[in-house]
Design a protein around this motif. Structure first.
Motif, short mmCIF file in Angstrom:
data_model
loop_
_atom_site.label_atom_id
_atom_site.label_comp_id
_atom_site.label_asym_id
_atom_site.label_seq_id
_atom_site.Cartn_x
_atom_site.Cartn_y
_atom_site.Cartn_z
N ALA A 33 45.87 43.07 38.18
CA ALA A 33 44.58 43.21 38.83
C ALA A 33 43.55 43.60 37.77
CB ALA A 33 44.65 44.28 39.91
N CYS A 50 36.29 44.41 41.74
CA CYS A 50 37.64 44.18 41.24
C CYS A 50 38.15 42.87 41.82
CB CYS A 50 38.57 45.35 41.58
SG CYS A 50 39.01 45.49 43.31
N SER A 52 41.96 40.55 42.42
CA SER A 52 43.42 40.55 42.39
C SER A 52 43.95 39.58 41.33
CB SER A 52 43.96 40.16 43.76
OG SER A 52 43.47 38.88 44.14
N ASP A 53 45.25 39.65 41.07
CA ASP A 53 45.82 38.86 39.98
C ASP A 53 45.67 37.36 40.19
OD1 ASP A 53 49.40 39.12 40.87
OD2 ASP A 53 47.61 38.66 42.05
N CYS A 109 43.60 44.69 44.56
CA CYS A 109 43.03 45.40 43.43
C CYS A 109 42.40 46.68 43.94
CB CYS A 109 41.99 44.55 42.68
SG CYS A 109 40.52 44.13 43.64
N TYR A 116 43.97 52.44 37.16
CA TYR A 116 44.06 51.43 36.11
C TYR A 116 44.66 52.03 34.85
CZ TYR A 116 41.41 48.17 38.92
OH TYR A 116 41.01 47.32 39.93
#
Length: 129
Positions: A33, A50, A52-53, A109, A116
């Motif tokens: 993320a 943010c 997400s992957d 995320c 983080y």
């Protein structure tokens, strides 16, 4: 060595645009993320956006969200190991140091800085005439 390398900040006039980028060195952005945070002088670090992957989820920070919605967007190119923050219609109150962040192996995320693990070095964005 795992690190995030930022570029793309600078000085811009009100109404202008910037596109900071965040390149991952030593790891790929897959399964990570990503978030963009900012910290103005004398203030706490706060989340802007943010992602997400897989890029399927995007969230805005609670305190910043309303002020950047419609002006800031986040995107990622996992093939280039790079995440971007497109900032349009910049205002003087957007002046801050902007940081990117990465967290591996999470769903969605987070807009919380303490969730983080990896951080970029920060890049100054100054909006002034």
């Amino acid at each position: 060595q795992l690190r995030l390398v930022q570029s793309g900040g600078g000085l811009v006039q009100p109404g202008g645009s910037l596109r900071p980028s965040c390149y991952s060195s030593g790891f790929t952005w897959d399964y990570h993320a990503a978030g963009w945070f900012r910290q103005a002088l004398g203030k706490e670090r706060e989340a802007a956006l943010c992602i997400s992957d897989d890029g399927g989820s995007i969230y805005y920070g609670d305190s910043v969200g309303d002020s950047v919605k419609g002006r800031f967007t986040i995107s990622r190119d996992n093939a280039k190991n790079t995440v971007y923050l497109q900032m349009n219609s910049l205002k003087p109150e957007d002046t801050a140091v902007y940081f990117c962040a990465a967290e591996p192996g999470v769903a969605g995320c987070s807009t919380l800085a303490n969730e983080y693990t990896y951080w970029g070095q920060g890049t100054q964005v100054t909006v002034s005439s």
